[in-house]
Design an enzyme around this catalytic site. Sequence first.
Site, PDB file in Angstrom:
ATOM      1  N   ARG A 156      -1.771  -8.456  -1.901  1.00 63.87           N
ATOM      2  CA  ARG A 156      -1.365  -8.424  -3.187  1.00 63.87           C
ATOM      3  C   ARG A 156      -1.515  -9.241  -4.292  1.00 63.87           C
ATOM      4  O   ARG A 156      -1.848  -8.976  -5.479  1.00 63.87           O
ATOM      5  CB  ARG A 156       0.260  -7.902  -3.083  1.00 63.87           C
ATOM      6  N   VAL A 184       6.289  -1.802 -11.212  1.00 65.25           N
ATOM      7  CA  VAL A 184       6.109  -1.335 -10.091  1.00 65.25           C
ATOM      8  C   VAL A 184       4.514  -1.845  -9.645  1.00 65.25           C
ATOM      9  O   VAL A 184       4.175  -2.059  -8.468  1.00 65.25           O
ATOM     10  CB  VAL A 184       5.887   0.398  -9.830  1.00 65.25           C
ATOM     11  N   ASN A 213      -4.664  -7.656 -12.648  1.00 65.37           N
ATOM     12  CA  ASN A 213      -3.630  -6.928 -13.175  1.00 65.37           C
ATOM     13  C   ASN A 213      -2.661  -7.776 -14.272  1.00 65.37           C
ATOM     14  O   ASN A 213      -2.019  -6.974 -15.127  1.00 65.37           O
ATOM     15  CB  ASN A 213      -2.540  -6.298 -12.284  1.00 65.37           C
ATOM     16  N   HIS A 273       7.841  -9.140  -3.450  1.00 66.75           N
ATOM     17  CA  HIS A 273       7.278  -7.739  -2.933  1.00 66.75           C
ATOM     18  C   HIS A 273       5.858  -8.105  -2.281  1.00 66.75           C
ATOM     19  O   HIS A 273       4.993  -7.909  -2.857  1.00 66.75           O
ATOM     20  CB  HIS A 273       7.117  -6.735  -3.843  1.00 66.75           C
ATOM     21  N   ARG A 307      12.437   0.700   3.419  1.00 65.35           N
ATOM     22  CA  ARG A 307      11.422   0.453   4.580  1.00 65.35           C
ATOM     23  C   ARG A 307      12.820  -0.273   5.573  1.00 65.35           C
ATOM     24  O   ARG A 307      12.765  -0.101   6.845  1.00 65.35           O
ATOM     25  CB  ARG A 307      10.429  -0.561   4.354  1.00 65.35           C
ATOM     26  N   ALA A 357       0.020   7.151 -15.514  1.00 70.14           N
ATOM     27  CA  ALA A 357       0.739   8.551 -15.442  1.00 70.14           C
ATOM     28  C   ALA A 357      -0.377   9.367 -14.795  1.00 70.14           C
ATOM     29  O   ALA A 357       0.222  10.390 -14.035  1.00 70.14           O
ATOM     30  CB  ALA A 357       1.001   8.998 -16.805  1.00 70.14           C
ATOM     31  N   ALA A 358      -1.631   9.087 -14.840  1.00 70.95           N
ATOM     32  CA  ALA A 358      -2.570   9.897 -14.189  1.00 70.95           C
ATOM     33  C   ALA A 358      -2.970   9.520 -12.710  1.00 70.95           C
ATOM     34  O   ALA A 358      -3.607   9.953 -12.085  1.00 70.95           O
ATOM     35  CB  ALA A 358      -3.891   9.762 -14.869  1.00 70.95           C
ATOM     36  N   GLY A 359      -2.161   8.494 -12.170  1.00 75.85           N
ATOM     37  CA  GLY A 359      -2.420   7.812 -10.996  1.00 75.85           C
ATOM     38  C   GLY A 359      -1.561   8.521  -9.772  1.00 75.85           C
ATOM     39  O   GLY A 359      -0.924   9.376 -10.064  1.00 75.85           O
ATOM     40  N   ASP A 388      10.896  -2.063  -0.167  1.00 72.27           N
ATOM     41  CA  ASP A 388      10.952  -2.932   0.865  1.00 72.27           C
ATOM     42  C   ASP A 388      12.577  -2.735   1.485  1.00 72.27           C
ATOM     43  O   ASP A 388      12.785  -2.632   2.516  1.00 72.27           O
ATOM     44  CB  ASP A 388      10.853  -4.340   0.558  1.00 72.27           C
ATOM     45  N   ARG A 446      -4.317  -2.233  -4.258  1.00 75.96           N
ATOM     46  CA  ARG A 446      -5.429  -3.026  -3.183  1.00 75.96           C
ATOM     47  C   ARG A 446      -5.686  -1.995  -2.428  1.00 75.96           C
ATOM     48  O   ARG A 446      -5.156  -0.770  -2.127  1.00 75.96           O
ATOM     49  CB  ARG A 446      -4.530  -3.999  -2.550  1.00 75.96           C
TER      50      ARG A 446
HETATM   51  P1  NAD Z   1      -3.844   4.583  -8.790  1.00 79.12           P
HETATM   52  O1  NAD Z   1      -4.892   3.656  -8.958  1.00 79.12           O
HETATM   53  O2  NAD Z   1      -3.763   5.833  -8.128  1.00 79.12           O
HETATM   54  O3  NAD Z   1      -3.077   4.850 -10.241  1.00 79.12           O
HETATM   55  C1  NAD Z   1      -2.955   3.649 -11.454  1.00 79.12           C
HETATM   56  C2  NAD Z   1      -3.274   4.396 -12.584  1.00 79.12           C
HETATM   57  O4  NAD Z   1      -2.914   3.289 -13.563  1.00 79.12           O
HETATM   58  C3  NAD Z   1      -4.543   4.860 -12.900  1.00 79.12           C
HETATM   59  O5  NAD Z   1      -4.244   6.517 -13.494  1.00 79.12           O
HETATM   60  C4  NAD Z   1      -5.115   4.087 -13.975  1.00 79.12           C
HETATM   61  O6  NAD Z   1      -5.966   4.669 -14.949  1.00 79.12           O
HETATM   62  C5  NAD Z   1      -4.016   3.293 -14.699  1.00 79.12           C
HETATM   63  N1  NAD Z   1      -3.947   2.263 -15.094  1.00 79.12           N
HETATM   64  C6  NAD Z   1      -4.803   1.348 -14.836  1.00 79.12           C
HETATM   65  N2  NAD Z   1      -4.717   0.005 -15.769  1.00 79.12           N
HETATM   66  C7  NAD Z   1      -3.880   0.634 -16.666  1.00 79.12           C
HETATM   67  C8  NAD Z   1      -3.283   0.168 -18.224  1.00 79.12           C
HETATM   68  N3  NAD Z   1      -4.119  -1.016 -18.619  1.00 79.12           N
HETATM   69  N4  NAD Z   1      -2.402   0.722 -18.708  1.00 79.12           N
HETATM   70  C9  NAD Z   1      -2.224   1.987 -18.218  1.00 79.12           C
HETATM   71  N5  NAD Z   1      -2.645   2.569 -17.038  1.00 79.12           N
HETATM   72  C10 NAD Z   1      -3.364   1.896 -16.463  1.00 79.12           C
HETATM   73  O7  NAD Z   1      -2.687   3.324  -8.165  1.00 79.12           O
HETATM   74  P2  NAD Z   1      -1.229   3.811  -7.701  1.00 79.12           P
HETATM   75  O8  NAD Z   1      -1.402   4.215  -6.113  1.00 79.12           O
HETATM   76  O9  NAD Z   1      -0.415   4.790  -8.340  1.00 79.12           O
HETATM   77  O10 NAD Z   1      -0.678   2.303  -7.559  1.00 79.12           O
HETATM   78  C11 NAD Z   1      -0.340   1.763  -8.993  1.00 79.12           C
HETATM   79  C12 NAD Z   1       0.260   0.495  -8.631  1.00 79.12           C
HETATM   80  O11 NAD Z   1       1.644   0.452  -8.070  1.00 79.12           O
HETATM   81  C13 NAD Z   1      -0.641  -0.626  -7.841  1.00 79.12           C
HETATM   82  O12 NAD Z   1      -0.850  -1.786  -8.412  1.00 79.12           O
HETATM   83  C14 NAD Z   1      -0.013  -0.493  -6.617  1.00 79.12           C
HETATM   84  O13 NAD Z   1      -0.283  -1.618  -5.866  1.00 79.12           O
HETATM   85  C15 NAD Z   1       1.478  -0.611  -7.029  1.00 79.12           C
HETATM   86  N6  NAD Z   1       2.228  -0.346  -6.052  1.00 79.12           N
HETATM   87  C16 NAD Z   1       3.586  -0.897  -5.836  1.00 79.12           C
HETATM   88  C17 NAD Z   1       4.712  -0.882  -4.770  1.00 79.12           C
HETATM   89  C18 NAD Z   1       5.926  -1.613  -5.007  1.00 79.12           C
HETATM   90  O14 NAD Z   1       6.690  -1.320  -4.145  1.00 79.12           O
HETATM   91  N7  NAD Z   1       6.016  -2.445  -5.805  1.00 79.12           N
HETATM   92  C19 NAD Z   1       4.278   0.086  -3.989  1.00 79.12           C
HETATM   93  C20 NAD Z   1       3.145   0.996  -4.067  1.00 79.12           C
HETATM   94  C21 NAD Z   1       2.373   0.720  -5.025  1.00 79.12           C
HETATM   95  C1  LMR Z   2       3.352  -1.152  -0.737  1.00 80.04           C
HETATM   96  O1  LMR Z   2       4.122  -2.011  -0.424  1.00 80.04           O
HETATM   97  O2  LMR Z   2       3.190   0.164  -0.097  1.00 80.04           O
HETATM   98  C2  LMR Z   2       2.702  -1.337  -2.091  1.00 80.04           C
HETATM   99  O3  LMR Z   2       2.758  -2.551  -2.610  1.00 80.04           O
HETATM  100  C3  LMR Z   2       1.136  -1.270  -1.754  1.00 80.04           C
HETATM  101  C4  LMR Z   2       0.366  -2.439  -1.226  1.00 80.04           C
HETATM  102  O4  LMR Z   2      -0.572  -2.866  -1.709  1.00 80.04           O
HETATM  103  O5  LMR Z   2       0.800  -2.703  -0.088  1.00 80.04           O
END
Ligand code: NAD
Ligand code: LMR
Length: 326
Positions: free
Chosen positions: A98, A129, A105, A187, A162, A12-14, A159, A92
């Site tokens: 990924r 996600v 993770n 993904h 996009r 939630a803080a990310g 995807d 990443r």
């Molecule tokens: P971020 O680093 O800004 O935020 C991640 C947050 O998760 C942080 O607040 C961290 O403290 C928290 N966190 C880490 N481990 C945790 C746990 N065990 N329990 C609860 N919280 C935890 O990252 P972001 O940019 O918000 O991205 C989050 C994830 O989403 C990444 O793995 C990123 O690769 C992924 N992502 C997926 C997609 C998709 O299409 N599937 C797209 C974009 C990003």
């Molecule tokens: C994306 O597709 O933007 C996310 O999965 C972040 C990444 O690592 O590519």
Amino acid sequence: MKNPVRVAVTGAAGQIGYALLFRIASGEMLGKDQPVILQLLDLPQAQNAVKGVMMELQDCAFPLLAGMTASDDPEVAFKDAQVAILVGARPRSKGMERADLLQANAQIFTVQGAALNKVADRNVKVLVVGNPANTNAYIAMKSAPDLPAKNFTAMLRLDHNRAASQIAEKTGKAVADIEKLCVWGNHSPTMYADYRFATINGQSVKDMINDQQWNAEVFLPTVGKRGAAIIEARGLSSAASAANAAIDHIRDWWLGTNGKWVTMGIPSDGSYGIPEGTVFGFPVTCENGEYQLVRGLEIDEFSRERINATLQELEDEKAGVADLLK
Ligand code: NAD
Ligand code: LMR
């Protein structure tokens, strides 16, 4: 007024959290008449930042926000959750794939799957996600044996969106008019965005584009490598578009698609030669809170090759985490 729906959001803080929570609270995800209670999870060291986000949510005075909690304990955050959006994980950075996130993770999702199994609503809709999203969803599903496997999904919607935007740009047509587009598989850059069945105002997109070289050499690499291109440009992984895709995914699952195809990563039932249980991007339609696989599509040779490649990657990822699931 309807009863509030409990929505758990991890990370939630990310950065995705910051782009997601305000839209959920404003009713964009579950409907403008549906109150929500947000149950936020993040790591102990991020609790202060979560508090700040909650202060901002409060300051929006959202009429649909019926309550909020914060915790670093998944069993607290997931208690009675009807929707769980699992974002919290490491993203990443430049130069990483990924798959490199797998070991970092994967463990998060065994713990969170077990917590969902113990305390979430029995019909909880789970969207993973955090990357690698398909395999993390698989791990969470396997760690929650008392919940229906079909409740666990992975986010392929980014995807899908996009791909839709690239097609709109190529054809000069409106993105909203594109129907029957889908993305198969993982993904990752191996995903297979497939516009063979797609139409725009009833016309075949394949015929409109009529350029297999563009498909193989421009379209698929552009969609597949879009995440990396954003990291390269922003220095951070996609966040607002990822949050938007999460909203689209859950909204469509919850409220239905009126027959329109969307892409969801779902546990395979063995269709299209994808082994049962593999969390794979498929075309689906949604109705009455359930998704249905679009069946009976013809898979030509080019598509079979692409689908096999993305499946192989998922099988390798699964093998890489097999010891976690013993
Ligand atoms: P971020 O680093 O800004 O935020 C991640 C947050 O998760 C942080 O607040 C961290 O403290 C928290 N966190 C880490 N481990 C945790 C746990 N065990 N329990 C609860 N919280 C935890 O990252 P972001 O940019 O918000 O991205 C989050 C994830 O989403 C990444 O793995 C990123 O690769 C992924 N992502 C997926 C997609 C998709 O299409 N599937 C797209 C974009 C990003
Ligand atoms: C994306 O597709 O933007 C996310 O999965 C972040 C990444 O690592 O590519």
